[in-house]
Design a protein around this motif. Structure first.
Motif, PDB file in Angstrom:
ATOM      1  N   SER A   1      45.994  46.608  41.743  1.00  0.00           N
ATOM      2  CA  SER A   1      46.172  47.465  42.910  1.00  0.00           C
ATOM      3  C   SER A   1      44.826  48.052  43.358  1.00  0.00           C
ATOM      4  O   SER A   1      44.520  48.110  44.560  1.00  0.00           O
ATOM      5  CB  SER A   1      47.158  48.572  42.545  1.00  0.00           C
ATOM      6  OG  SER A   1      47.412  49.360  43.663  1.00  0.00           O
ATOM      7  N   MET A   2      44.020  48.454  42.388  1.00  0.00           N
ATOM      8  CA  MET A   2      42.676  48.974  42.706  1.00  0.00           C
ATOM      9  C   MET A   2      41.809  47.875  43.323  1.00  0.00           C
ATOM     10  O   MET A   2      41.050  48.123  44.265  1.00  0.00           O
ATOM     11  CB  MET A   2      41.991  49.482  41.432  1.00  0.00           C
ATOM     12  CG  MET A   2      42.554  50.775  40.893  1.00  0.00           C
ATOM     13  SD  MET A   2      41.794  51.108  39.291  1.00  0.00           S
ATOM     14  CE  MET A   2      42.425  52.757  38.966  1.00  0.00           C
ATOM     15  N   ALA A   3      41.939  46.654  42.777  1.00  0.00           N
ATOM     16  CA  ALA A   3      41.151  45.525  43.291  1.00  0.00           C
ATOM     17  C   ALA A   3      41.489  45.288  44.759  1.00  0.00           C
ATOM     18  O   ALA A   3      40.601  45.081  45.599  1.00  0.00           O
ATOM     19  CB  ALA A   3      41.455  44.260  42.476  1.00  0.00           C
ATOM     20  N   SER A   4      42.760  45.355  45.059  1.00  0.00           N
ATOM     21  CA  SER A   4      43.209  45.118  46.427  1.00  0.00           C
ATOM     22  C   SER A   4      42.657  46.194  47.368  1.00  0.00           C
ATOM     23  O   SER A   4      42.189  45.887  48.470  1.00  0.00           O
ATOM     24  CB  SER A   4      44.739  45.107  46.442  1.00  0.00           C
ATOM     25  OG  SER A   4      45.182  44.905  47.750  1.00  0.00           O
ATOM     26  N   TRP A   5      42.716  47.433  46.923  1.00  0.00           N
ATOM     27  CA  TRP A   5      42.192  48.540  47.758  1.00  0.00           C
ATOM     28  C   TRP A   5      40.688  48.344  47.995  1.00  0.00           C
ATOM     29  O   TRP A   5      40.212  48.458  49.129  1.00  0.00           O
ATOM     30  CB  TRP A   5      42.483  49.888  47.089  1.00  0.00           C
ATOM     31  CG  TRP A   5      42.026  51.055  47.917  1.00  0.00           C
ATOM     32  CD1 TRP A   5      42.718  51.671  48.917  1.00  0.00           C
ATOM     33  CD2 TRP A   5      40.750  51.732  47.823  1.00  0.00           C
ATOM     34  NE1 TRP A   5      41.950  52.681  49.464  1.00  0.00           N
ATOM     35  CE2 TRP A   5      40.751  52.748  48.808  1.00  0.00           C
ATOM     36  CE3 TRP A   5      39.615  51.572  47.017  1.00  0.00           C
ATOM     37  CZ2 TRP A   5      39.660  53.604  49.002  1.00  0.00           C
ATOM     38  CZ3 TRP A   5      38.538  52.417  47.208  1.00  0.00           C
ATOM     39  CH2 TRP A   5      38.563  53.417  48.188  1.00  0.00           C
ATOM     40  N   CYS A   6      39.944  48.009  46.927  1.00  0.00           N
ATOM     41  CA  CYS A   6      38.488  47.813  47.053  1.00  0.00           C
ATOM     42  C   CYS A   6      38.194  46.637  47.992  1.00  0.00           C
ATOM     43  O   CYS A   6      37.279  46.706  48.815  1.00  0.00           O
ATOM     44  CB  CYS A   6      37.852  47.538  45.684  1.00  0.00           C
ATOM     45  SG  CYS A   6      37.802  48.972  44.622  1.00  0.00           S
ATOM     46  N   HIS A   7      38.979  45.579  47.855  1.00  0.00           N
ATOM     47  CA  HIS A   7      38.806  44.382  48.683  1.00  0.00           C
ATOM     48  C   HIS A   7      38.999  44.756  50.158  1.00  0.00           C
ATOM     49  O   HIS A   7      38.182  44.432  51.020  1.00  0.00           O
ATOM     50  CB  HIS A   7      39.839  43.339  48.243  1.00  0.00           C
ATOM     51  CG  HIS A   7      39.500  41.941  48.638  1.00  0.00           C
ATOM     52  ND1 HIS A   7      40.195  40.857  48.198  1.00  0.00           N
ATOM     53  CD2 HIS A   7      38.539  41.454  49.460  1.00  0.00           C
ATOM     54  CE1 HIS A   7      39.686  39.758  48.707  1.00  0.00           C
ATOM     55  NE2 HIS A   7      38.669  40.098  49.493  1.00  0.00           N
TER      56      HIS A   7
ATOM     57  N   LEU B   1      37.459  44.149  39.441  1.00  0.00           N
ATOM     58  CA  LEU B   1      38.812  44.611  39.128  1.00  0.00           C
ATOM     59  C   LEU B   1      39.843  43.477  39.100  1.00  0.00           C
ATOM     60  O   LEU B   1      40.794  43.532  38.318  1.00  0.00           O
ATOM     61  CB  LEU B   1      39.233  45.705  40.111  1.00  0.00           C
ATOM     62  CG  LEU B   1      38.535  47.031  39.795  1.00  0.00           C
ATOM     63  CD1 LEU B   1      38.520  47.955  41.003  1.00  0.00           C
ATOM     64  CD2 LEU B   1      39.229  47.718  38.622  1.00  0.00           C
ATOM     65  N   TYR B   2      39.636  42.449  39.914  1.00  0.00           N
ATOM     66  CA  TYR B   2      40.547  41.292  39.842  1.00  0.00           C
ATOM     67  C   TYR B   2      40.440  40.653  38.448  1.00  0.00           C
ATOM     68  O   TYR B   2      41.440  40.311  37.828  1.00  0.00           O
ATOM     69  CB  TYR B   2      40.200  40.227  40.904  1.00  0.00           C
ATOM     70  CG  TYR B   2      40.691  40.536  42.303  1.00  0.00           C
ATOM     71  CD1 TYR B   2      42.041  40.820  42.547  1.00  0.00           C
ATOM     72  CD2 TYR B   2      39.818  40.518  43.396  1.00  0.00           C
ATOM     73  CE1 TYR B   2      42.495  41.088  43.830  1.00  0.00           C
ATOM     74  CE2 TYR B   2      40.263  40.795  44.688  1.00  0.00           C
ATOM     75  CZ  TYR B   2      41.607  41.075  44.902  1.00  0.00           C
ATOM     76  OH  TYR B   2      42.057  41.345  46.158  1.00  0.00           O
TER      77      TYR B   2
END
Ligand SMILES: [Fe+2]
Ligand SMILES: [Fe+2]
Length: 185
Positions: free
Chosen positions: A37-43, A54-55
């Motif tokens: 979820s964090m990876a998606s937000w950062c992306h 994070l991915y």
């Protein structure tokens, strides 16, 4: 029934150890979902390196979950696929993401330590030895999370600061990946 009577020809794991390991399975599964979820937000926010970091981290957490999963079933227990709900999708800043990671990893370390303590206490040396991998892994993950967070203080978030932090996160991640690849050889 006394705990010692539960170890049978079919199972080498005590029920309370199995329960603790299933809780850890849930924690690793949640870590994976949390980091994804964090990876998606950062992306979405354009923090390319942070999202990449994070991915990969999300995949690693799933691998942590699966290692315990197989251990439990191989020891004659029943690994439970955890219910994963309540994952946060929005964050206030990149710094907040990395603060949450460190906080989360500290919680995971405490949980790992309590399983190690339990296994030692009941002389389940198989589980004790199995968990050593996690002890080392947590030490490395906490160190990495601390180094990542330090970047925000060293570089500062003004101007091109956040862009520079994202670049440095990429380098940090590259170094950590190289170190774990050489460990695996
Ligand atoms: Fe983990
Ligand atoms: Fe972790």
């Amino acid at each position: 029934m006394k705990a010692k009577e539960i170890v049978t020809l079919q199972r080498s794991l005590l029920l309370d150890t199995e329960k603790l390991l299933n809780q850890q399975i849930e924690m690793e599964g949640k870590s994976s979902a949390y980091y994804l979820s964090m990876a998606s937000w950062c992306h979405m926010m354009g923090y390319e390196n942070a999202s990449q970091y994070l991915y990969v981290h999300a995949d690693e957490e799933r691998m942590h979950m699966m290692k315990i999963f197989h251990y439990v079933n191989e020891a004659g227990g029943h690994a439970i696929q955890p219910e994963i709900t309540g994952i946060r999708h929005h964050f206030n800043s990149l710094r907040e993401v990395f603060e949450l990671i460190l906080e989360h990893e500290i919680k995971v370390t405490k949980s790992i330590n309590s399983i190690v303590d339990h296994a030692f206490g009941i002389k389940d040396f198989a589980t004790f030895s199995f968990m050593q991998w996690y002890v080392t892994e947590q030490r490395e993950e906490e160190t990495l999370a601390r180094r990542a967070l330090e970047l925000f203080d060293i570089i500062g978030e003004e101007g091109i600061g956040l862009w520079t932090i994202d670049q440095e996160l990429g380098k940090l991640h590259g170094k950590a990946a190289a170190a774990s690849a050489s460990k695996a050889q």
